[in-house]
Design an enzyme around this catalytic site. Structure first.
Site, PDB file in Angstrom:
ATOM      1  CG  ASP A 199      -1.983   2.497  11.623  1.00  0.00           C
ATOM      2  OD1 ASP A 199      -1.740   3.119  10.567  1.00  0.00           O
ATOM      3  OD2 ASP A 199      -1.129   2.261  12.493  1.00  0.00           O
ATOM      4  CG  ASP A 249       8.219   0.074   8.651  1.00  0.00           C
ATOM      5  OD1 ASP A 249       8.534   1.227   8.300  1.00  0.00           O
ATOM      6  OD2 ASP A 249       7.125  -0.445   8.390  1.00  0.00           O
TER       7      ASP A 249
END
Length: 243
Positions: free
Chosen positions: A10, A132
């Site tokens: 990330d 998500d």
């Protein structure tokens, strides 16, 4: 069955970070160079890498594209990347940058018609739909914009819809477990397999050790994304591959 092991990086302001439950105020920075870390993962036997532009996920602009391009250009790993994809030009920019599969999240929740067209145009293997989700009173809701904005869509509506539209790859994260090392939500993936059996779910969020990887493999998911557990040495890629 085989399960794809996908290490994750990330990115925020070019740095390797992890968030807790998607909260930008709860950021952990790691003293890794993203390019060197990707090379380490390739050396350990990884064939895929999951890259997330966290700045882009919130702003809608690719703010870490140079890092993504550099990693993809090494051609050592097939790169699955997302964060900031809002239109078809963004999809094309990532593909032009060498990304093998583009992850579409917020736009997949807000504008499914648009993403269905991209699946038809680019093919099932060039796109990964990211749904998500956060359980709210028994309903799997789908927040967007780096999980900062609430949307009306639900997992139960969109997963079967994308399956019917020809999608193949589904990245599904239980937001409450993301970055928490609290274990993956096996019930969530069983639910996805029931409502959209055509999709190949990729599990993400909460994996803390080898037992979690083994449990997901037994669940029959197509792949698993590993983030914090690798960064903090709770698990090694060699262990994950061995199981």
């Amino acid at each position: 069955m085989s399960m794809l092991i996908i290490p994750a990086i990330d990115l925020r302001a070019g740095r390797v970070v992890r968030l807790r439950q998607g909260d930008y105020a709860q950021e952990t920075r790691y003293e890794f160079d993203a390019y060197a870390l990707a090379a380490d993962y390739a050396d350990a036997g990884a064939t895929w890498l999951h890259l997330v532009d966290l700045d882009g996920a919130r702003s809608g602009a690719f703010e870490n594209l140079r890092v993504i391009e550099k990693i993809a250009a090494s051609e050592r790993l097939a790169v699955q990347a997302g964060g900031g994809v809002r239109g078809e030009d963004d999809v094309q920019r990532l593909l032009d940058a060498g990304v093998a599969r583009v992850v579409v999240g917020s736009v997949a929740v807000r504008e499914p018609e648009k993403v269905e067209q991209w699946i038809s145009r680019y093919g099932e293997d060039r796109l990964c739909v990211a749904l998500d989700t956060r359980n709210e009173n028994g309903v799997w809701r789908l927040p967007s914009a780096g999980w900062t904005q609430s949307e009306g869509a639900t997992l139960d509506e969109l997963a079967p819809r994308y399956a019917a539209a020809g999608a193949k790859h589904l990245l599904c994260t239980d937001i409450s477990r993301d970055g928490m090392l609290s274990g993956p939500n096996l019930d969530l993936y069983a639910h996805v397999q029931r409502i959209a059996p055509r999709l190949s779910p990729i599990a993400s969020g909460g994996v803390r050790d080898l037992a979690d990887v083994q449990a997901l493999r037994a669940q029959g998911v197509d792949g698993v994304v590993l983030g914090r557990s690798l960064l903090e040495g709770k698990l090694t890629l060699a262990e994950a591959f061995a199981c």
